[in-house]
Design a protein around this motif. Sequence first.
Motif, short mmCIF file in Angstrom:
data_model
loop_
_atom_site.label_atom_id
_atom_site.label_comp_id
_atom_site.label_asym_id
_atom_site.label_seq_id
_atom_site.Cartn_x
_atom_site.Cartn_y
_atom_site.Cartn_z
N LYS A 21 31.72 44.94 37.38
CA LYS A 21 32.96 45.20 38.11
C LYS A 21 32.81 44.85 39.59
O LYS A 21 33.72 44.31 40.22
CB LYS A 21 33.36 46.66 37.96
CG LYS A 21 33.84 47.03 36.56
CD LYS A 21 34.15 48.52 36.48
CE LYS A 21 34.56 48.92 35.07
NZ LYS A 21 34.82 50.38 34.95
N LYS A 25 34.91 42.12 41.77
CA LYS A 25 35.55 42.46 43.05
C LYS A 25 35.07 41.53 44.16
O LYS A 25 35.84 41.07 45.01
CB LYS A 25 35.26 43.91 43.42
CG LYS A 25 35.96 44.94 42.55
CD LYS A 25 37.45 44.94 42.81
CE LYS A 25 38.16 46.03 42.01
NZ LYS A 25 39.64 45.91 42.18
N GLU A 28 36.69 38.23 43.81
CA GLU A 28 38.07 38.27 44.32
C GLU A 28 38.09 38.14 45.83
O GLU A 28 38.94 37.42 46.40
CB GLU A 28 38.74 39.58 43.90
CG GLU A 28 39.17 39.62 42.45
CD GLU A 28 39.89 40.92 42.12
OE1 GLU A 28 39.35 41.98 42.45
OE2 GLU A 28 40.97 40.86 41.53
N LYS A 56 39.99 45.72 29.44
CA LYS A 56 40.50 45.71 30.82
C LYS A 56 39.55 44.95 31.74
O LYS A 56 39.98 44.14 32.57
CB LYS A 56 40.66 47.14 31.32
CG LYS A 56 41.04 47.30 32.80
CD LYS A 56 42.46 46.82 33.07
CE LYS A 56 42.94 47.20 34.46
NZ LYS A 56 42.20 46.57 35.54
N ASP A 60 40.26 41.30 33.56
CA ASP A 60 40.09 41.09 35.00
C ASP A 60 39.13 39.93 35.26
O ASP A 60 39.37 39.10 36.15
CB ASP A 60 39.55 42.35 35.67
CG ASP A 60 40.59 43.47 35.75
OD1 ASP A 60 41.79 43.15 35.57
OD2 ASP A 60 40.20 44.63 35.95
N TYR A 63 40.77 36.55 34.42
CA TYR A 63 41.81 36.22 35.38
C TYR A 63 41.20 35.70 36.69
O TYR A 63 41.61 34.65 37.20
CB TYR A 63 42.66 37.46 35.68
CG TYR A 63 43.70 37.22 36.75
CD1 TYR A 63 44.85 36.49 36.47
CD2 TYR A 63 43.52 37.71 38.04
CE1 TYR A 63 45.79 36.25 37.46
CE2 TYR A 63 44.47 37.47 39.04
CZ TYR A 63 45.60 36.74 38.73
OH TYR A 63 46.53 36.50 39.71
N HIS A 95 46.34 41.01 30.72
CA HIS A 95 46.39 41.05 32.19
C HIS A 95 47.82 40.83 32.66
O HIS A 95 48.49 39.88 32.26
CB HIS A 95 45.46 39.98 32.76
CG HIS A 95 45.17 40.18 34.21
ND1 HIS A 95 46.09 39.90 35.21
CD2 HIS A 95 44.06 40.67 34.86
CE1 HIS A 95 45.57 40.17 36.39
NE2 HIS A 95 44.33 40.64 36.21
#
Length: 412
Positions: A21, A25, A28, A56, A60, A63, A95
């Motif tokens: 995760k 992040k 991103e 989930k 993410d 995407y 998503h």
Amino acid sequence: MKTKLFTIAIALSSVVAMAQKKEIKNAEKAIEDGNYAEAKALLNSVESMIAGEKEKVQADFYYVKGIALVGNNNKNNQEIIAGAEALNKAAALGHDEAQNKIDDLVIDVYNSAVQNSKAKRFKEASDELYISYQLDKKDTLKLFLAAGTALNAKEYDKSLEYYQELNRLGYDGRKLVYTAVNKTTQEVESFATANQRDVYIRVGSHSNPSVEREESKRPEIVKNIAIIYFQKGDNDKAFDAIQQARKQNPKDIGLMLAEAEIYSRANDLEKYNSILQEIIKLEPNNADLYYNLGISTSKSGDNEAAAKFYKKAIEINPEHTDAYINLASIVLAKEKPIIEEMNNLGMSAADNKRYEALQNERKEIYRSSLEYLEAAKKRSKEGTDSYKGVVQTLYQIYSFLGEEEKAKALKN
């Protein structure tokens, strides 16, 4: 001891999930900073472990991966295709933003393909159309367009691959087309949906709403597969592609015309004419069939028979401009041996007398052609190449025959 090992395993799993995760992040943030290479590297470092994560997290990941691959106006087609696949995975996993991104990307890529196609950059246009299809595989029209554009680019292997994929999908391209007449231009215009067309009807700019079903694109697909094999020098596969399709639909006019074209390309005019005659039995009032028979018969050297086919085309369709033009060409072709004889004459009294006789024969040929040329001019659209060609020929003939007023009128 076992309990402790189990607890440690759970803890390690949680640490790994948190690390994934965190990297998503970080990726991103790298994208926000415009550092797409860093984003891709971060995502690559955790991709092998994503499959075991919750949907989930997977959504993410795919995407962000899709954005990293297609973003920053990337022109690397392989990366864009990979990005499209990632975005589709994200959308399938639920998503929220993935589908909107796909839709935006489809529009951008397709518009770029249209611009490249207009500029005759067919290779680039074909690549982009294929990417557009990869983004939305339900839109098989994009694959069909990609195949045709690749053929224009002479990318035969790629075009063949796309056409064969269309065959496997059973694509025929038939769909409903909603039309209405533009009151200003009096031209029939097409609309994507009935609702879109009806808006124009309601505001009063259009009239005569109608609905039509497009013809199947399967004959074009099969024909182009055969053309590609033909271009690659594999004539057996070219004919086999057509004949296999015709076995399934022996009376399909489109497939019969496709087969005829392949024989024309192979310069087998006898077989070409035979197929056209077969089609005429099914469509006896098709002017274009007689016109095409006229062309092929003329190529084989029989202008007299060709003229009969052109006249039959005009009988069925008096507005068949090209038939008039080709009839005029057949008449004017009679001038060639006369010119050759005139050029070989000497300066004797007998030769001069013969020259005058031949000159009169030329005038009669020109007068005979006027019927067809004037009919063609009347039916041709001003500004087109055919119209300009007819007008130029008429001007030369009027001038030669001494009809100066008619020649002058064409100059104005």
